[in-house]
Design a protein around this motif. Structure first.
Motif, PDB file in Angstrom:
ATOM      1  N   ALA A 618      49.081  42.759  34.494  1.00 45.44           N
ATOM      2  CA  ALA A 618      49.549  41.305  33.563  1.00 45.44           C
ATOM      3  C   ALA A 618      48.081  41.055  33.018  1.00 45.44           C
ATOM      4  O   ALA A 618      48.100  40.548  32.028  1.00 45.44           O
ATOM      5  N   LEU A 619      47.580  41.329  33.499  1.00 47.07           N
ATOM      6  CA  LEU A 619      45.814  40.503  33.427  1.00 47.07           C
ATOM      7  C   LEU A 619      45.133  41.052  32.211  1.00 47.07           C
ATOM      8  O   LEU A 619      44.653  40.504  31.442  1.00 47.07           O
ATOM      9  N   LEU A 620      45.516  42.247  32.114  1.00 48.66           N
ATOM     10  CA  LEU A 620      44.863  43.405  31.078  1.00 48.66           C
ATOM     11  C   LEU A 620      45.961  43.358  30.284  1.00 48.66           C
ATOM     12  O   LEU A 620      45.130  43.143  29.248  1.00 48.66           O
ATOM     13  N   GLU A 621      46.884  43.080  30.938  1.00 49.95           N
ATOM     14  CA  GLU A 621      48.069  42.875  29.096  1.00 49.95           C
ATOM     15  C   GLU A 621      47.660  41.083  28.430  1.00 49.95           C
ATOM     16  O   GLU A 621      47.233  41.535  26.912  1.00 49.95           O
ATOM     17  N   GLU A 622      47.560  40.503  29.120  1.00 49.21           N
ATOM     18  CA  GLU A 622      47.954  39.059  28.676  1.00 49.21           C
ATOM     19  C   GLU A 622      46.131  38.212  28.200  1.00 49.21           C
ATOM     20  O   GLU A 622      45.942  37.620  27.778  1.00 49.21           O
ATOM     21  N   GLU A 623      45.270  39.111  29.418  1.00 48.56           N
ATOM     22  CA  GLU A 623      43.835  39.022  29.310  1.00 48.56           C
ATOM     23  C   GLU A 623      43.473  37.179  30.379  1.00 48.56           C
ATOM     24  O   GLU A 623      43.183  36.659  30.742  1.00 48.56           O
ATOM     25  N   THR A 624      44.317  36.501  29.836  1.00 51.95           N
ATOM     26  CA  THR A 624      44.573  34.888  30.665  1.00 51.95           C
ATOM     27  C   THR A 624      45.878  34.250  31.701  1.00 51.95           C
ATOM     28  O   THR A 624      46.700  34.310  30.465  1.00 51.95           O
ATOM     29  N   ILE A 625      45.784  34.241  32.607  1.00 52.69           N
ATOM     30  CA  ILE A 625      47.190  33.687  33.269  1.00 52.69           C
ATOM     31  C   ILE A 625      47.416  32.481  33.385  1.00 52.69           C
ATOM     32  O   ILE A 625      46.449  32.022  34.403  1.00 52.69           O
ATOM     33  N   GLU A 626      47.663  31.637  33.779  1.00 46.28           N
ATOM     34  CA  GLU A 626      47.576  30.570  34.304  1.00 46.28           C
ATOM     35  C   GLU A 626      48.488  30.440  35.508  1.00 46.28           C
ATOM     36  O   GLU A 626      49.013  31.293  35.823  1.00 46.28           O
ATOM     37  N   ALA A 627      48.287  29.474  36.279  1.00 47.99           N
ATOM     38  CA  ALA A 627      49.187  29.185  37.562  1.00 47.99           C
ATOM     39  C   ALA A 627      50.698  29.618  37.625  1.00 47.99           C
ATOM     40  O   ALA A 627      51.075  30.018  38.696  1.00 47.99           O
ATOM     41  N   GLU A 628      51.680  29.196  36.811  1.00 45.52           N
ATOM     42  CA  GLU A 628      52.720  29.669  36.844  1.00 45.52           C
ATOM     43  C   GLU A 628      53.726  30.902  36.385  1.00 45.52           C
ATOM     44  O   GLU A 628      54.693  31.236  37.197  1.00 45.52           O
ATOM     45  N   ARG A 629      52.481  31.097  35.489  1.00 47.11           N
ATOM     46  CA  ARG A 629      52.302  32.215  35.190  1.00 47.11           C
ATOM     47  C   ARG A 629      52.860  34.077  36.201  1.00 47.11           C
ATOM     48  O   ARG A 629      53.036  34.521  36.497  1.00 47.11           O
ATOM     49  N   ILE A 630      51.802  33.083  37.263  1.00 49.28           N
ATOM     50  CA  ILE A 630      51.255  34.122  38.645  1.00 49.28           C
ATOM     51  C   ILE A 630      52.313  34.257  39.299  1.00 49.28           C
ATOM     52  O   ILE A 630      52.504  34.932  39.933  1.00 49.28           O
ATOM     53  N   ASN A 631      52.422  32.529  39.571  1.00 45.83           N
ATOM     54  CA  ASN A 631      54.112  32.266  40.480  1.00 45.83           C
ATOM     55  C   ASN A 631      55.282  33.046  39.930  1.00 45.83           C
ATOM     56  O   ASN A 631      55.634  33.874  40.987  1.00 45.83           O
ATOM     57  N   GLU A 632      55.076  33.390  38.410  1.00 46.70           N
ATOM     58  CA  GLU A 632      56.815  33.979  38.749  1.00 46.70           C
ATOM     59  C   GLU A 632      56.524  35.783  38.442  1.00 46.70           C
ATOM     60  O   GLU A 632      57.410  36.047  38.866  1.00 46.70           O
TER      61      GLU A 632
END
Length: 644
Positions: A618-632
């Protein structure tokens, strides 16, 4: 090649900077109106007038024919002289020219001291008109013509010398004013600061209120037998508002305020610093009650005779003069010396004894409520959108100083300006916070394989932060290069930690080593990107063992200095209070601590390998991930994700 300082878990750090930009000071006495400086214009007019007069004199004599005395007599005998004017020993007149004497030409000649007495008879016989004038006028004209060029040259030299001196910024007494004080004085008609302009720092305000009260009414305290504290030392990290607080004291007390930096005392000439100290204190005594503010006191107040080769003679003489002046205050002189430094550990002990700097006021980085108040002051002139919540901004800026918060507001306004927005929104504050903490985004020149390594490295940091419950809350993960880093994992603590437990430090080390463990788990080898992580982890582990007594093998003893050495060579003469065997045990304990934690991190990541790969992809695709997205992404069955 990856940047050696690429990845690493990033926490809200403590930034440095000044609280308020200092307004320009001027030196004239506000009690006396200063007349406009018109002498440069008058000098220009005088110089132009003298030059004009000289040119008129020179050009008026350019067409005059000079005759010797013999030629003059011959012309008179030949009847060529029509009229003469005798002025002392000088003769001027008109010569007949042209056919039948139709024209005239001016001439000039000189009569010698031993001239014959027949000249008057010769002139009368040839019918020459004779005019006589006083001889003083001739002397003055010749003197003026002779010395006027030198006078004009002298005026030009002085004029340009003063202009050059002004451009060099020497406004302290002319070219011989090296020993004059460079302290800048607040004028009463300039904008002043008060305690209402300083948000937070309530304890410091309480300590300084007594100084303000004394300066406002010194006679009341003197009647009670109380003595004014000679000096107040303000200590705190850079950017916590020490200069602003000193100016607020002057504004509240409404007294003259002299401000100078410690480095302005030092010059290449020995004795100049001491002379400037004397001049500054004498000026403050004339304006009593008054305040002297010395910024960066450690520039001149460092311990004397330290390091290899002794100290700096000029700096030590300046320090000695400050000590002498602070001892020389009379009881009726209400002069307070306020100094600021962020290195109180290097100051000379003589400065800190009672009778000199009696008070020590500490300014810490603001807590959450104080940060919100500081933000409210800095956003007074900023057009805010209704979605901006300053309480949320304050909660996400743990460790920020007052200067950092001011910079944050300014960066948010700049981001809004780039987008041509009507007002500053919450997203602009988020962008500004990322820039202040992590640096500006830069262009990517990274291959696909390196991006995968960076993604798994940062995913290892993030997942470790969720697997170890004592670690700081996870805020954001990114593989966008910022500053010197190729990727960053950001954690935001709930509040400044003044006392850290062993379990918290253990989990903090685990997060630092999580990226390295993830690389080895996925790729079977380590990369150079963990250099910064290893350096930080080693430093923290060594402090746990040598300073904080968090090792059973070493026990509650200190095996290292509690402060960094700033004087060259001082550690050479310092006696070490532990043995070589103890050092070996310390190295072994640091090694065991780090390797045991890394092994525990590797085990937990191996059990959560699927989630690690999901997060990295997901990080390779979105480059930046917030905490809520990580929990998801991690799913509801992930225990730590549910609690964070």
């Amino acid at each position: 090649m990856m940047d050696n300082h690429s990845q690493g878990s990033r926490q809200s750090n403590q930034r440095s900077g000044d609280g308020k930009s200092q307004e320009p000071f001027t030196n004239p006495n506000p009690k006396e109106p200063q007349p406009p400086r018109t002498w440069p214009r008058f000098l220009n007019i005088l110089l132009l007038g003298l030059l004009l007069f000289y040119l008129i004199q020179v050009f008026s004599q350019s067409g005059v024919e000079k005759l010797t005395y013999t030629e003059f007599k011959n012309r008179v005998t030949n009847g060529e002289v029509q009229e003469v004017t005798v002025q002392g020993h000088q003769v001027t007149g008109e010569l007949k020219t042209g056919e039948q004497g139709s024209g005239t030409t001016p001439f000039r000649s000189h009569i010698p001291e031993f001239a014959d007495s027949n000249l008057l008879t010769l002139l009368e016989d040839n019918q020459v008109t004779i005019n006589a004038e006083q001889s003083g006028q001739d002397w003055w004209s010749r003197l003026l013509i002779s010395f006027l060029p030198w006078l004009i040259l002298l005026i030009i030299i002085v004029y340009f010398a003063q202009r050059m001196q002004k451009q060099m910024g020497d406004q302290q007494g002319g070219m011989f004013g090296f020993g004059r004080s460079k302290a800048r004085r607040f004028r009463q008609d300039q904008p002043t600061n008060t305690f209402s302009d300083v948000a937070g720092s309530d304890n410091a305000k309480k300590d300084l209120h007594e100084i303000v009260s004394y300066l406002r009414d010194p006679s009341y305290y003197q009647r009670l037998g109380a003595k004014l504290p000679r000096g107040v030392l303000m200590v705190g990290p850079p950017g916590t508002g020490k200069t602003l607080m000193a100016r607020a004291v002057a504004g509240e007390a409404d007294v003259p305020f002299f401000s100078i930096s410690g480095s302005e005392f030092i010059e290449m000439f020995v004795g100049v610093g001491a002379s400037r100290v004397r001049d500054m204190f004498n000026e403050a005594r004339r304006e009593t009650p008054s305040i002297i503010f010395i910024d960066e006191l450690d520039a001149i107040g460092r311990s004397r005779g330290t390091g290899v080769g002794g100290g700096h003679d000029e700096r030590e003489q300046t320090l000695n003069q400050i000590l002498s002046e602070m001892d020389g205050f009379s009881p009726h002189e209400t002069v307070v010396v306020i100094a600021a430094t962020n290195r109180p550990d290097v100051l000379d002990p003589a400065l800190l004894r009672p009778g000199r700097f009696d008070r020590k006021v500490t300014l810490d980085r603001p807590h959450k409520e104080a940060r919100e108040k500081i933000l409210q002051i800095h956003v007074r002139d900023v057009e805010l959108n209704t979605n901006v919540d300053l309480n949320t901004v304050a909660r996400h800026t743990v460790g920020f100083s007052g200067a950092d918060l001011e910079n944050l507001v300014n960066e948010a306004a700049l981001f809004a300006g780039r987008e041509r927005a009507e007002s500053v929104e919450m997203k602009h504050f988020d962008q500004a916070r990322d820039k202040v903490l992590m640096g500006s985004e830069r262009e990517q020149h990274i291959g696909e394989e390196e991006r995968r390594i960076i993604a798994y490295h940062e995913s290892g940091h993030a997942l470790t932060a969720l697997l170890f419950p004592k670690s700081d809350p996870l805020e954001k993960v990114t593989i966008i290069p910022r500053g010197q880093a190729l990727g960053l994992t950001e954690q935001v603590p709930d509040e400044n930690r003044l006392n850290m437990g062993a379990s918290y430090l253990h989990d903090r080390l685990a997060v630092m080593l999580g990226g390295r463990a993830a690389e080895n788990l996925i790729f079977g080898e380590y990369s150079s990107g963990a250099e910064s992580d290893i350096e930080q982890a080693t430093r923290l582990a060594r402090r746990m063992v040598t300073r904080w007594g968090m090792s059973d093998a070493i026990g509650p003893i200190s095996c290292g200095s509690t402060q960094e050495e700033v004087f060259l060579g001082r550690e050479i003469s310092r006696e070490r209070d532990f043995s070589e065997r103890t050092l070996e045990r310390v190295d072994a304990e640091v090694y065991n601590l780090l390797t045991d934690i890394e092994a525990e991190v590797s085990k937990r990541l191996a059990r959560q390998r699927n989630r690690l790969e999901t997060l990295a992809e997901a990080l390779l695709e979105e480059e930046t991930i917030e905490a809520e997205r990580i929990n998801e992404l991690l799913g509801e069955d992930f225990p730590s994700a549910q609690t964070r």
